[in-house]
Design an enzyme around this catalytic site. Structure first.
Site, PDB file in Angstrom:
ATOM      1  N   TYR A   1      -2.007  -0.639  10.357  1.00 40.25           N
ATOM      2  CA  TYR A   1      -2.053  -1.025   8.934  1.00 40.25           C
ATOM      3  C   TYR A   1      -0.773  -0.558   8.235  1.00 40.25           C
ATOM      4  O   TYR A   1      -0.137  -1.328   7.513  1.00 40.25           O
ATOM      5  CB  TYR A   1      -3.287  -0.387   8.295  1.00 40.25           C
ATOM      6  CG  TYR A   1      -3.461  -0.660   6.822  1.00 40.25           C
ATOM      7  CD1 TYR A   1      -3.938  -1.885   6.372  1.00 40.25           C
ATOM      8  CD2 TYR A   1      -3.163   0.314   5.855  1.00 40.25           C
ATOM      9  CE1 TYR A   1      -4.123  -2.138   5.010  1.00 40.25           C
ATOM     10  CE2 TYR A   1      -3.340   0.073   4.507  1.00 40.25           C
ATOM     11  CZ  TYR A   1      -3.824  -1.151   4.086  1.00 40.25           C
ATOM     12  OH  TYR A   1      -3.995  -1.399   2.743  1.00 40.25           O
TER      13      TYR A   1
ATOM     14  N   SER B 125       0.844  -1.208   0.000  1.00 40.96           N
ATOM     15  CA  SER B 125       0.000   0.000   0.000  1.00 40.96           C
ATOM     16  C   SER B 125       0.873   1.248   0.000  1.00 40.96           C
ATOM     17  O   SER B 125       2.034   1.201   0.429  1.00 40.96           O
ATOM     18  CB  SER B 125      -0.849  -0.011   1.280  1.00 40.96           C
ATOM     19  OG  SER B 125      -1.416   1.258   1.518  1.00 40.96           O
TER      20      SER B 125
END
Ligand SMILES: NC(=O)c1ccc[n+]([C@@H]2O[C@H](COP(=O)([O-])OP(=O)(O)OC[C@H]3O[C@@H](n4cnc5c(N)ncnc54)[C@H](OP(=O)(O)O)[C@@H]3O)[C@@H](O)[C@H]2O)c1
Length: 246
Positions: A156, A142
């Site tokens: 995350y 990501s």
């Protein structure tokens, strides 16, 4: 894309979003696709869709965070398709929440799925790939891998930073044996990932972040994955960083 014809690809997180789009694109390019996620009925429906369009797919329901299931599914896929040429480590979760007052179980779940799972599945496919000195492992990280992500997505971001680092190390470990390793780092992409967030306020915020006309689509990320996979075997696309234009 011609190079994907007949290749055997295992895609985790194939029941939704980026994984589903990648499985469809690989199937359309002539790859044989093993679909992995927990929701069996979704995998069966995708399997039918790919097979009806003339492709070859098979469903293997599993929890990617299970080390045992990783080994068992990889063995079953090799039994079914003969080998695995491509692993797409795509399954991932997000559990928003600050670190102050945060729930450590959320952090453990995030690391189980986003970090340890790609490590289990990579190890499971490597025995066969190394024996043949051929194979390609693509992992979906990501934009959050660099810079810490949003203020409430710290766990995350930490998990994506870790998996990006893992892939850099893996490439150094197995590149000289003919195995390619690619990390794909998307920014905001319209998928179902917001729907898995249990906190209502965080879910609403993520929904509005991911569902507007400026974000990327799952098929955009699938195209980047297929770009990396379809290069000549002498070419390793190390990293693909994707952001919405606007
Ligand atoms: N959407 C974005 O904006 C964005 C941006 C950057 C990176 N990413 C990354 O892209 C990847 C795909 O996310 P997405 O946006 O496509 O999300 P999504 O639509 O929610 O899809 C997630 C997929 O992961 C699977 N999954 C989750 N936990 C699993 C588990 N324990 N075992 C097996 N499968 C599991 C889900 O299947 P089941 O629920 O059926 O098991 C589903 O197929 C993730 O790694 C995510 O971090 C997404």
């Amino acid at each position: 894309m011609q190079r994907l014809e007949g290749a055997v690809a295992l895609v985790t997180g194939a029941s939704a979003g980026i994984g589903r789009a990648t499985a469809l694109m690989l199937g359309a390019a002539g790859a044989r696709v093993a679909l992995v996620a927990r929701r069996q009925e979704r995998l069966d429906a995708l399997c039918d869709e790919i097979n009806t369009a003339g492709g070859a797919a098979a469903a293997f329901a599993a929890d990617v965070a299970s080390e045992v299931q990783a080994g068992a599914v990889v063995a079953a896929v090799i039994e079914h398709f003969g080998r695995i040429d491509i692993l797409v480590n795509n399954a991932g979760i997000i559990r928003p929440g600050g670190i102050a007052g945060g729930d450590a179980q959320d952090w453990r779940d995030t690391f189980d799925v986003n970090v340890l799972a790609p490590m289990y599945w990579s190890r499971a496919v490597l025995a066969d790939m190394l024996a043949r000195e051929s194979g390609h492992i693509v992992t979906v990280s990501s934009n959050a891998a660099k810079g810490g992500g949003a203020p409430t997505n710290n766990a995350y971001a930490a998990s994506k930073h870790a998996i990006t680092a893992f892939c850099g190390g893996l490439r150094k470990e197995v590149g000289s044996r003919g195995i390619r390793v690619t990390i794909v780092e998307p920014g905001a992409t319209a998928t179902e990932i917001a729907e898995t967030i249990t906190d209502e306020t965080a879910r609403a915020a993520m929904r509005s972040h991911l569902h507007n006309e400026t974000v990327m689509q799952a098929s955009d990320i699938a195209a980047a994955i297929c770009y990396a996979l379809s290069q000549h075997p002498r070419v390793n696309v190390d990293e693909v960083w994707l952001t919405p234009t606007r």
